[in-house]
Design an enzyme around this catalytic site. Structure first.
Site, PDB file in Angstrom:
ATOM      1  N   LYS A  13       0.839  -1.077   0.155  1.00  0.00           N
ATOM      2  CA  LYS A  13      -0.020  -0.096  -0.141  1.00  0.00           C
ATOM      3  C   LYS A  13       0.897   1.338  -0.099  1.00  0.00           C
ATOM      4  O   LYS A  13       0.607   2.279  -0.595  1.00  0.00           O
ATOM      5  CB  LYS A  13      -0.843   0.134   1.308  1.00  0.00           C
ATOM      6  N   ARG A  88      -8.949   1.539   8.915  1.00  0.00           N
ATOM      7  CA  ARG A  88      -8.653   0.206   9.188  1.00  0.00           C
ATOM      8  C   ARG A  88      -9.773  -0.660   9.636  1.00  0.00           C
ATOM      9  O   ARG A  88      -9.566  -1.850  10.273  1.00  0.00           O
ATOM     10  CB  ARG A  88      -7.345   0.237   9.996  1.00  0.00           C
ATOM     11  N   ARG A 127      11.412  -5.997   4.500  1.00  0.00           N
ATOM     12  CA  ARG A 127      11.231  -4.685   4.508  1.00  0.00           C
ATOM     13  C   ARG A 127      12.205  -3.833   5.413  1.00  0.00           C
ATOM     14  O   ARG A 127      12.452  -4.102   6.428  1.00  0.00           O
ATOM     15  CB  ARG A 127      10.046  -4.342   4.852  1.00  0.00           C
ATOM     16  N   ARG A 160      11.677  -2.794  10.942  1.00  0.00           N
ATOM     17  CA  ARG A 160      10.626  -2.088  12.150  1.00  0.00           C
ATOM     18  C   ARG A 160      10.568  -2.944  13.219  1.00  0.00           C
ATOM     19  O   ARG A 160      10.273  -4.386  12.793  1.00  0.00           O
ATOM     20  CB  ARG A 160       9.301  -1.714  11.388  1.00  0.00           C
ATOM     21  N   ARG A 171      -0.650  -8.999  13.379  1.00  0.00           N
ATOM     22  CA  ARG A 171      -1.217  -7.875  12.393  1.00  0.00           C
ATOM     23  C   ARG A 171      -1.940  -8.553  11.595  1.00  0.00           C
ATOM     24  O   ARG A 171      -3.126  -8.080  11.071  1.00  0.00           O
ATOM     25  CB  ARG A 171       0.137  -6.993  12.041  1.00  0.00           C
TER      26      ARG A 171
HETATM   27  P1  ADP Z   1       1.802  -1.201   7.453  1.00  0.00           P
HETATM   28  O1  ADP Z   1       2.521  -0.425   6.482  1.00  0.00           O
HETATM   29  O2  ADP Z   1       2.673  -2.479   7.847  1.00  0.00           O
HETATM   30  O3  ADP Z   1       0.427  -1.656   6.863  1.00  0.00           O
HETATM   31  P2  ADP Z   1       1.307   1.036   9.115  1.00  0.00           P
HETATM   32  O4  ADP Z   1       2.441   1.718   9.007  1.00  0.00           O
HETATM   33  O5  ADP Z   1       0.419   1.340   8.347  1.00  0.00           O
HETATM   34  O6  ADP Z   1       1.739  -0.873   8.879  1.00  0.00           O
HETATM   35  O7  ADP Z   1       0.863   0.922  10.784  1.00  0.00           O
HETATM   36  C1  ADP Z   1       1.663   0.505  11.694  1.00  0.00           C
HETATM   37  C2  ADP Z   1       0.864   0.513  13.091  1.00  0.00           C
HETATM   38  O8  ADP Z   1       0.555   1.698  13.471  1.00  0.00           O
HETATM   39  C3  ADP Z   1      -0.045  -0.362  12.835  1.00  0.00           C
HETATM   40  O9  ADP Z   1       0.234  -1.870  13.240  1.00  0.00           O
HETATM   41  C4  ADP Z   1      -1.332  -0.007  14.112  1.00  0.00           C
HETATM   42  O10 ADP Z   1      -0.590  -0.094  15.374  1.00  0.00           O
HETATM   43  C5  ADP Z   1      -0.876   1.500  13.820  1.00  0.00           C
HETATM   44  N1  ADP Z   1      -2.105   2.158  12.978  1.00  0.00           N
HETATM   45  C6  ADP Z   1      -1.570   2.653  11.773  1.00  0.00           C
HETATM   46  N2  ADP Z   1      -2.830   3.196  11.153  1.00  0.00           N
HETATM   47  C7  ADP Z   1      -3.774   2.855  12.068  1.00  0.00           C
HETATM   48  C8  ADP Z   1      -5.330   2.887  12.008  1.00  0.00           C
HETATM   49  N3  ADP Z   1      -6.006   3.582  10.848  1.00  0.00           N
HETATM   50  N4  ADP Z   1      -5.893   2.510  13.001  1.00  0.00           N
HETATM   51  C9  ADP Z   1      -5.610   2.017  13.960  1.00  0.00           C
HETATM   52  N5  ADP Z   1      -4.153   1.854  14.167  1.00  0.00           N
HETATM   53  C10 ADP Z   1      -3.275   2.155  13.255  1.00  0.00           C
HETATM   54  P1  ADP Z   2       2.253  -1.789   3.197  1.00  0.00           P
HETATM   55  O1  ADP Z   2       2.407  -0.228   3.108  1.00  0.00           O
HETATM   56  O2  ADP Z   2       1.139  -2.472   2.544  1.00  0.00           O
HETATM   57  O3  ADP Z   2       2.620  -2.204   4.643  1.00  0.00           O
HETATM   58  P2  ADP Z   2       4.902  -1.642   1.847  1.00  0.00           P
HETATM   59  O4  ADP Z   2       4.608  -0.733   0.696  1.00  0.00           O
HETATM   60  O5  ADP Z   2       5.609  -0.828   2.873  1.00  0.00           O
HETATM   61  O6  ADP Z   2       3.558  -2.220   2.305  1.00  0.00           O
HETATM   62  O7  ADP Z   2       5.638  -2.909   1.133  1.00  0.00           O
HETATM   63  C1  ADP Z   2       5.922  -4.088   2.178  1.00  0.00           C
HETATM   64  C2  ADP Z   2       7.640  -4.685   1.609  1.00  0.00           C
HETATM   65  O8  ADP Z   2       7.224  -5.235   0.498  1.00  0.00           O
HETATM   66  C3  ADP Z   2       8.315  -3.313   1.524  1.00  0.00           C
HETATM   67  O9  ADP Z   2       9.758  -3.869   1.824  1.00  0.00           O
HETATM   68  C4  ADP Z   2       8.397  -3.188   0.095  1.00  0.00           C
HETATM   69  O10 ADP Z   2       9.536  -2.531  -0.576  1.00  0.00           O
HETATM   70  C5  ADP Z   2       8.057  -4.333  -0.491  1.00  0.00           C
HETATM   71  N1  ADP Z   2       7.424  -4.387  -1.555  1.00  0.00           N
HETATM   72  C6  ADP Z   2       6.323  -3.495  -2.187  1.00  0.00           C
HETATM   73  N2  ADP Z   2       5.830  -3.625  -3.231  1.00  0.00           N
HETATM   74  C7  ADP Z   2       6.248  -4.930  -3.584  1.00  0.00           C
HETATM   75  C8  ADP Z   2       5.998  -5.689  -4.817  1.00  0.00           C
HETATM   76  N3  ADP Z   2       4.925  -5.287  -5.603  1.00  0.00           N
HETATM   77  N4  ADP Z   2       7.012  -6.784  -4.893  1.00  0.00           N
HETATM   78  C9  ADP Z   2       7.652  -7.092  -3.852  1.00  0.00           C
HETATM   79  N5  ADP Z   2       7.905  -6.391  -2.967  1.00  0.00           N
HETATM   80  C10 ADP Z   2       7.284  -5.172  -2.772  1.00  0.00           C
END
Ligand code: ADP
Ligand code: ADP
Ligand code: ZN
Length: 213
Positions: A13, A88, A127, A160, A171
């Site tokens: 995302k 979320r 990541r 992270r 998660r």
């Molecule tokens: P990811 O990129 O792996 O999807 P995020 O960076 O979006 O994770 O979120 C990291 C953490 O921040 C989540 O696991 C949660 O604890 C918190 N968080 C982020 N966005 C939200 C939301 N919309 N509602 C509740 N918690 C959130």
């Molecule tokens: P999210 O925001 O949904 O948690 P991220 O954009 O941070 O996800 O991506 C999660 C991990 O996967 C990161 O290490 C990113 O560099 C990698 N990644 C993102 N898009 C792709 C893809 N299309 N194929 C393989 N790896 C990817």
């Protein structure tokens, strides 16, 4: 144009949201980034959020919604935005919807980036995030030019805390219970679009561009 990114943690995302933001001139609004910036800055918000984030739990809706609504009320969001990691939960989506309705507005596209759980676990362990600017990389799929160093700002890249395997499993479980219902929520509103997130990131972005036009 107002866009919501849906998908499991690690689906890509953030990666796609940044590409959309750059390509369409929209601000990238990530609640995760906002929380992490506050944790780093040691603010009261950060201290409260950290306890949940470290366990892989969601930060409570009330707090999260307040932060998000403040952010999208800022001037740079007046022509639209890409929301990444929000909503979320159904209550978060309902509050956003109600606030937008008051202004005669709505979410135009909810883009669901589909990636099976097996791939997610593998992706998250690779990541790497910049300690300074929040840019993300993947050690195999999207490596930085110089190992361990951010291309954008030259700072150190780290795994992270919440990307450790046990926390990722938590998660994912929370995602399936609390976030996946948003797919139906936006489908019922007629704005849901699905993309295959297992393709490489450039190919996923091509598919998204076809949707956004
Ligand atoms: P990811 O990129 O792996 O999807 P995020 O960076 O979006 O994770 O979120 C990291 C953490 O921040 C989540 O696991 C949660 O604890 C918190 N968080 C982020 N966005 C939200 C939301 N919309 N509602 C509740 N918690 C959130
Ligand atoms: P999210 O925001 O949904 O948690 P991220 O954009 O941070 O996800 O991506 C999660 C991990 O996967 C990161 O290490 C990113 O560099 C990698 N990644 C993102 N898009 C792709 C893809 N299309 N194929 C393989 N790896 C990817
Ligand atoms: Zn950086």
């Amino acid at each position: 144009m107002k866009i919501v990114m849906l998908g499991a943690p690690g689906a890509g995302k953030g990666t796609q949201a940044k590409m959309i933001a750059a390509g369409y001139g929209l601000p990238h609004v990530s609640t995760g980034d906002i929380f992490r910036a506050n944790v780093k800055g040691g603010t009261p918000l950060g201290m409260e959020a950290k306890a949940y984030m470290d366990k892989g739990k969601l930060v409570p809706d009330e707090l999260t919604v307040r932060i998000l609504l403040d952010r999208v009320a800022q001037d740079d969001c007046k022509n639209g935005y890409v929301l990444d990691g929000f909503p979320r939960t159904i209550p978060q989506a309902e509050v956003l919807d109600a606030e937008l309705s008051k202004m005669g507005e709505k979410i135009d596209f909810a883009i669901d980036v589909e990636v099976p759980d097996e791939n997610i676990i593998r992706r998250m362990s690779g990541r790497r995030a910049c300690v300074n600017c929040g840019a993300t990389y993947h050690i195999v799929h999207i490596p930085p030019k110089k190992e361990g160093i951010c291309d954008a700002c030259g700072s150190e890249l780290i795994l992270r805390d919440d990307d450790k395997e046990e926390t990722v499993k938590n998660r994912l479980e929370i995602y399936h219970k609390q976030t996946q219902p948003l797919i139906d929520f936006y489908n019922n509103k007629g704005v849901l679009k699905e993309v295959d997130g297992t393709k490489d990131s450039a190919a996923v972005f091509e598919d998204i561009k076809k949707i956004l036009g």
